[in-house]
Design a protein around this motif. Structure first.
Motif, PDB file in Angstrom:
ATOM      1  N   PHE A 144      74.870  34.010  83.486  1.00 45.06           N
ATOM      2  CA  PHE A 144      74.691  34.025  84.934  1.00 45.06           C
ATOM      3  C   PHE A 144      75.763  33.196  85.650  1.00 45.06           C
ATOM      4  O   PHE A 144      75.618  32.879  86.818  1.00 45.06           O
ATOM      5  N   ASP A 145      76.829  32.888  84.938  1.00 42.64           N
ATOM      6  CA  ASP A 145      77.856  31.967  85.439  1.00 42.64           C
ATOM      7  C   ASP A 145      77.187  30.784  86.122  1.00 42.64           C
ATOM      8  O   ASP A 145      77.530  30.388  87.238  1.00 42.64           O
ATOM      9  N   ASN A 146      76.214  30.195  85.420  1.00 39.48           N
ATOM     10  CA  ASN A 146      75.358  29.180  86.029  1.00 39.48           C
ATOM     11  C   ASN A 146      76.105  27.932  86.474  1.00 39.48           C
ATOM     12  O   ASN A 146      75.636  27.203  87.344  1.00 39.48           O
ATOM     13  N   ALA A 224      72.185  32.368  94.891  1.00 35.89           N
ATOM     14  CA  ALA A 224      72.451  32.275  93.453  1.00 35.89           C
ATOM     15  C   ALA A 224      71.820  33.461  92.727  1.00 35.89           C
ATOM     16  O   ALA A 224      70.863  34.066  93.221  1.00 35.89           O
ATOM     17  N   VAL A 225      72.366  33.799  91.565  1.00 35.42           N
ATOM     18  CA  VAL A 225      71.771  34.807  90.697  1.00 35.42           C
ATOM     19  C   VAL A 225      71.146  34.078  89.511  1.00 35.42           C
ATOM     20  O   VAL A 225      71.841  33.409  88.742  1.00 35.42           O
ATOM     21  N   LEU A 226      69.808  34.194  89.371  1.00 38.59           N
ATOM     22  CA  LEU A 226      69.070  33.463  88.348  1.00 38.59           C
ATOM     23  C   LEU A 226      68.189  34.416  87.551  1.00 38.59           C
ATOM     24  O   LEU A 226      67.855  35.497  88.034  1.00 38.59           O
ATOM     25  N   PRO A 227      67.786  34.022  86.336  1.00 36.25           N
ATOM     26  CA  PRO A 227      66.984  34.921  85.504  1.00 36.25           C
ATOM     27  C   PRO A 227      65.486  34.760  85.722  1.00 36.25           C
ATOM     28  O   PRO A 227      64.977  33.656  85.921  1.00 36.25           O
ATOM     29  N   SER A 228      64.776  35.891  85.687  1.00 37.67           N
ATOM     30  CA  SER A 228      63.321  35.868  85.537  1.00 37.67           C
ATOM     31  C   SER A 228      63.023  36.115  84.061  1.00 37.67           C
ATOM     32  O   SER A 228      63.920  36.051  83.225  1.00 37.67           O
ATOM     33  N   VAL A 229      61.798  36.462  83.721  1.00 39.19           N
ATOM     34  CA  VAL A 229      61.452  36.687  82.318  1.00 39.19           C
ATOM     35  C   VAL A 229      62.206  37.876  81.749  1.00 39.19           C
ATOM     36  O   VAL A 229      62.697  37.840  80.611  1.00 39.19           O
ATOM     37  N   GLY A 281      66.997  24.961  84.725  1.00 34.16           N
ATOM     38  CA  GLY A 281      68.185  24.211  84.360  1.00 34.16           C
ATOM     39  C   GLY A 281      68.888  24.857  83.184  1.00 34.16           C
ATOM     40  O   GLY A 281      68.261  25.546  82.367  1.00 34.16           O
ATOM     41  N   PHE A 282      70.201  24.662  83.100  1.00 34.58           N
ATOM     42  CA  PHE A 282      71.003  25.214  82.008  1.00 34.58           C
ATOM     43  C   PHE A 282      71.911  24.113  81.475  1.00 34.58           C
ATOM     44  O   PHE A 282      72.582  23.415  82.243  1.00 34.58           O
ATOM     45  N   VAL A 346      72.342  39.181  79.353  1.00 34.13           N
ATOM     46  CA  VAL A 346      73.177  39.706  80.439  1.00 34.13           C
ATOM     47  C   VAL A 346      74.579  39.140  80.280  1.00 34.13           C
ATOM     48  O   VAL A 346      74.844  38.005  80.674  1.00 34.13           O
ATOM     49  N   ILE A 347      75.486  39.912  79.700  1.00 35.64           N
ATOM     50  CA  ILE A 347      76.886  39.502  79.640  1.00 35.64           C
ATOM     51  C   ILE A 347      77.446  39.534  81.054  1.00 35.64           C
ATOM     52  O   ILE A 347      77.172  40.456  81.833  1.00 35.64           O
ATOM     53  N   ASN A 348      78.221  38.518  81.401  1.00 37.42           N
ATOM     54  CA  ASN A 348      78.728  38.425  82.769  1.00 37.42           C
ATOM     55  C   ASN A 348      79.498  39.683  83.165  1.00 37.42           C
ATOM     56  O   ASN A 348      80.303  40.193  82.392  1.00 37.42           O
ATOM     57  N   SER A 349      79.237  40.175  84.349  1.00 38.80           N
ATOM     58  CA  SER A 349      79.792  41.395  84.950  1.00 38.80           C
ATOM     59  C   SER A 349      79.016  42.638  84.545  1.00 38.80           C
ATOM     60  O   SER A 349      79.287  43.729  85.050  1.00 38.80           O
TER      61      SER A 349
END
Length: 369
Positions: A144-146, A224-229, A281-282, A346-349
């Motif tokens: 997610f390019d966190n 921001a782009v963040l993950p759910s389950v 957090g990451f 999720v690979i970036n892009s």
């Protein structure tokens, strides 16, 4: 007229106006140059929503863009500078707001002060020690390019300072305004960084803090782009903190690097629904290397372990690049990501996988001008 055509016309008109206003004599005195890059290719993804995918790609390593930059000597060792870049998709023609534009003043003794839409200090002082911030590019970003090592977002309304070198040590700072009346801290950001170089050894560290990210369209940062389950979502974030540290060492044609970053997002709200989401957090741990096999062939690889709140990701990849000339090269790369249960791969892009695994194999052609 379409929005894309309107954007293109506006950008072209602005560039023409700058050159016309400066005139031929000023162009020579100011060292104005036009430059850019085009990156396009093909990629295979093992799983996107439960299906394999073949696609024409743009910016698989570097985002395509064109730019104008210039320097004017003001005397006394001072200079005026400007940079105007615009990103675009080679495959669709879409214009992208993913590159900097700013104006500033600088000198070798006093450093450089710039104002505009700019990279934060994560980009300047930490990202070069990651493969995504170097030769690897887009697809090698941390999940997610966190930590923003791949420049997913730039700081609007920003003022940035970069010091001269003090025996190999350089320092920097940035502040990005919210531009909101009566809400000074709502969608504002600040960032600090430092780097040190001594022969084959390089090290750098950076910190980024943002308040109310995504709360407004006129502030420092977008959502921001963040993950759910099982998926990802756009989120407004009331507090974001990102720290990064990296070090590299060159031995002949081989450069090895290690990087660590920590990003936390609290006060998370789903943009589409307004629902509250858990804080996340990451922690990212990366090892990478680049080997210049011949003057024309470079090999690179990296492994990153990312520990999230209740989830984790393994991300590894390799890349080979062949230089036809100083301006044109071709590349081949493969990236594999595995997520723990309860997290999407999720690979970036790329779009999310329906499983905990995703593989990307891509090849492309780049030209710089």
């Amino acid at each position: 007229m379409s929005a894309n055509k309107t954007n293109k016309t506006a950008v072209a008109a602005a560039a023409g106006a700058i050159l016309l206003a400066l005139g031929p004599n000023a162009q020579a005195q100011s060292s104005i140059s036009m430059y850019g890059e085009l990156d396009t290719g093909l990629a295979y993804l093992s799983n996107v929503g439960g299906h394999s995918q073949w696609q024409a790609t743009t910016g698989l390593v570097d985002g395509s863009y064109w730019g104008l930059q210039g320097i004017e000597d003001l005397g006394g060792g001072y200079r005026a500078i400007f940079r105007l870049e615009r990103g675009f998709s080679v495959t669709s023609g879409e214009m992208l707001n993913d590159h900097p534009y700013y104006v500033g003043l600088g000198s070798d003794k006093a450093g450089t002060l710039t104002l505009g839409h700019q990279y934060d200090l994560i980009h300047d002082y930490f990202a070069p020690f990651t493969l995504t911030g170097g030769t690897g590019g887009t697809a090698f970003a941390h999940p997610f390019d966190n930590d923003n090592a791949n420049n997913t977002y730039l700081a609007a309304n920003s003022v940035k300072y970069a010091s001269p070198s003090f025996g190999g040590l350089t320092l920097g700072g940035m502040y990005a305004f919210s531009n909101a009346a009566g809400q000074f801290a709502n969608n504002r950001a600040y960032s600090f960084g430092a780097s040190y170089q001594n022969g084959a050894l390089n090290a750098g560290a950076a910190y980024l803090h943002a308040n109310g990210r995504g709360n407004s369209s006129t502030g420092a940062y977008d959502a921001a782009v963040l993950p759910s389950v099982t998926d990802v979502f756009e989120a407004a974030v009331q507090t974001q903190n990102t720290y990064g540290f990296g070090v590299s060492y060159a031995i002949g044609d081989l450069t090895m690097a290690a990087a660590w970053s920590r990003s936390t997002y609290t006060g998370v709200t789903v943009i589409d629904t307004g629902d509250s989401a858990p804080s996340i957090g990451f922690s990212n741990y990366e090892l990478n290397g680049v080997y210049q096999l011949t003057p024309s062939v470079a090999l690179a690889g990296s492994y990153t372990y990312t520990k999230g709140s209740g989830s984790h990701w393994h991300n590894g990849g390799v890349q080979a690049d062949y230089q036809f000339s100083k301006r044109t090269d071709t590349y081949l790369e493969a990236i594999y990501q595995r997520a723990s249960s309860g997290a999407p791969a999720v690979i970036n892009s790329a779009d999310p996988s329906s499983s905990h695994n995703q593989v990307l194999i891509g090849a492309g052609l780049r030209h710089r001008f």
